[in-house]
Design a protein around this motif. Sequence first.
Motif, PDB file in Angstrom:
ATOM      1  N   UNK A   1       0.162  14.144  -3.473  1.00  0.00           N
ATOM      2  CA  UNK A   1      -1.113  14.080  -2.767  1.00  0.00           C
ATOM      3  C   UNK A   1      -1.203  12.892  -1.823  1.00  0.00           C
ATOM      4  N   UNK A   2      -0.303  11.924  -1.980  1.00  0.00           N
ATOM      5  CA  UNK A   2      -0.361  10.669  -1.254  1.00  0.00           C
ATOM      6  C   UNK A   2       0.779  10.602  -0.242  1.00  0.00           C
ATOM      7  N   UNK A   3       0.442  10.515   1.025  1.00  0.00           N
ATOM      8  CA  UNK A   3       1.458  10.474   2.080  1.00  0.00           C
ATOM      9  C   UNK A   3       2.362   9.258   1.980  1.00  0.00           C
ATOM     10  N   UNK A   4       1.891   8.191   1.338  1.00  0.00           N
ATOM     11  CA  UNK A   4       2.654   6.947   1.237  1.00  0.00           C
ATOM     12  C   UNK A   4       3.500   6.871  -0.036  1.00  0.00           C
ATOM     13  N   UNK A   5       3.509   7.906  -0.818  1.00  0.00           N
ATOM     14  CA  UNK A   5       4.231   7.908  -2.087  1.00  0.00           C
ATOM     15  C   UNK A   5       5.741   7.896  -1.857  1.00  0.00           C
ATOM     16  N   UNK A   6       6.441   7.072  -2.627  1.00  0.00           N
ATOM     17  CA  UNK A   6       7.902   7.026  -2.594  1.00  0.00           C
ATOM     18  C   UNK A   6       8.418   8.241  -3.359  1.00  0.00           C
ATOM     19  N   UNK A   7       9.157   9.153  -2.708  1.00  0.00           N
ATOM     20  CA  UNK A   7       9.527  10.408  -3.384  1.00  0.00           C
ATOM     21  C   UNK A   7      10.548  10.249  -4.495  1.00  0.00           C
TER      22      UNK A   7
ATOM     23  N   UNK B   1       2.377   5.966  -5.989  1.00  0.00           N
ATOM     24  CA  UNK B   1       2.485   4.600  -5.482  1.00  0.00           C
ATOM     25  C   UNK B   1       2.291   4.631  -3.968  1.00  0.00           C
ATOM     26  N   UNK B   2       2.373   3.478  -3.355  1.00  0.00           N
ATOM     27  CA  UNK B   2       2.303   3.360  -1.898  1.00  0.00           C
ATOM     28  C   UNK B   2       3.558   2.666  -1.374  1.00  0.00           C
ATOM     29  N   UNK B   3       4.708   3.034  -1.948  1.00  0.00           N
ATOM     30  CA  UNK B   3       5.948   2.294  -1.718  1.00  0.00           C
ATOM     31  C   UNK B   3       6.943   3.016  -0.812  1.00  0.00           C
TER      32      UNK B   3
ATOM     33  N   UNK C   1       1.397  12.229   7.511  1.00  0.00           N
ATOM     34  CA  UNK C   1       0.000  12.031   7.908  1.00  0.00           C
ATOM     35  C   UNK C   1      -0.414  13.078   8.943  1.00  0.00           C
ATOM     36  N   UNK C   2       0.492  13.414   9.848  1.00  0.00           N
ATOM     37  CA  UNK C   2       0.205  14.496  10.790  1.00  0.00           C
ATOM     38  C   UNK C   2       0.004  15.806  10.046  1.00  0.00           C
ATOM     39  N   UNK C   3       0.854  16.060   9.061  1.00  0.00           N
ATOM     40  CA  UNK C   3       0.726  17.282   8.266  1.00  0.00           C
ATOM     41  C   UNK C   3      -0.644  17.314   7.573  1.00  0.00           C
TER      42      UNK C   3
END
Length: 392
Positions: free
Chosen positions: A209-215, A221-223, A234-236
């Motif tokens: 759900x978080x665009x900044x998540x480390x896959x 997270x925001x890593x 973010x465009x998606x």
Amino acid sequence: MVSIERRPTTDTPPSHRPRRRFAAAVAAAALLPAGLAATAAADPQTVPNGPWTGENGSSLAGIHSYEQLWSTLGQIEQRAQGSFDLSAAPLQSNTGRDIPVVTIGDGPTSVMYIANQHGNEFVVSEGMLDLVQSISGNSQAAQEIRDQLTVTIVPRVNVDGFDADVTDTDGDTTPWRQNYDPRCTQAPCDPFYAIGRGYDINRYHSYSDNAYDHPYLEGDDNLNPVPEAIAMRLLWDERQPELVIDFHHQGTYVDEDGKMITGSTMWPNADEEAAKLGISDEFADTVERSQRAVSVMLTELEQYGYANITRYPSTSTPGIARNAYGLLGSASVLFELRGGIDAKSNGYIAKTAANAGQAVLEAVADGSWETASLEPVKNIRERGDYVSDPHE
């Protein structure tokens, strides 16, 4: 000499309205004789046997630089018909460069095309320029696309890896595959990282759900360390596209008859990750919709003598754009075109990307992709053996 990184291997057709084409006959006529003539002295490896890198000048000749890309897009915007917006992606690259984003049309259905995630896979960015120009024109097909679709095109995601004025810790200059992020200079580094250079952008698309998540880290997270991949996500999030197509290059391969393969395609295959997320049924539906888009591409390209398309032997890594956006619910397609060739042959690669891209847009615009036969996908051949450049 630019070296494209080579990756090891592992119903009835849909009907469409007549289309205006991208001078396909010119591209077809230019390819075969030139390739055969240019490599007459080399032992035949493929049909045609070339062209190869450096035979007819630098492979970068005729490729838009960062500044030229922005300038050309601006010129197209000035004469565009209908809704057209040129803007920057939500995040900049690590050298502070804006990533160009083109939005064409204002229809109710969103489609997103991205290209040149790998800096040394740059001819597809030219194909996206051709496509931008075509669908912003005054043809009936272009008008119908703009009326029915909102098309987002990012012609060059990896602006730094293509031509930033930087060097890695080995002293190598761009173009290279990765972005520019040389913070890790000795192992261990993050997955899919080239030491002292940067990240493979196409492994770092978040599918949570978080665009900044480390896959590749457990939990939310925001890593995520890759701004270009975050920017695409973010465009998606903003556009919520029904379909995403990701354009790349591959090396030179041959089919079972010795004919050169000019492109390979694949749909999402992160079934294991979908099962972990409890979305197997939804993912299966996404895969089928993706395959229908592939079917449209295959049917379109079958008419061009210079196009020989196979199935790409892709991995199931979930952070790859094709898989990440498939896991998020968009139909998602990878299209890999032959790379590592010279300037004289770049045109047919760009035209293949543009022709395939427009065919899919037209099919989504008129709804015919939803009933496109899956027979072309069932019959697609596996990609054949890799062939090295005889001049290397």
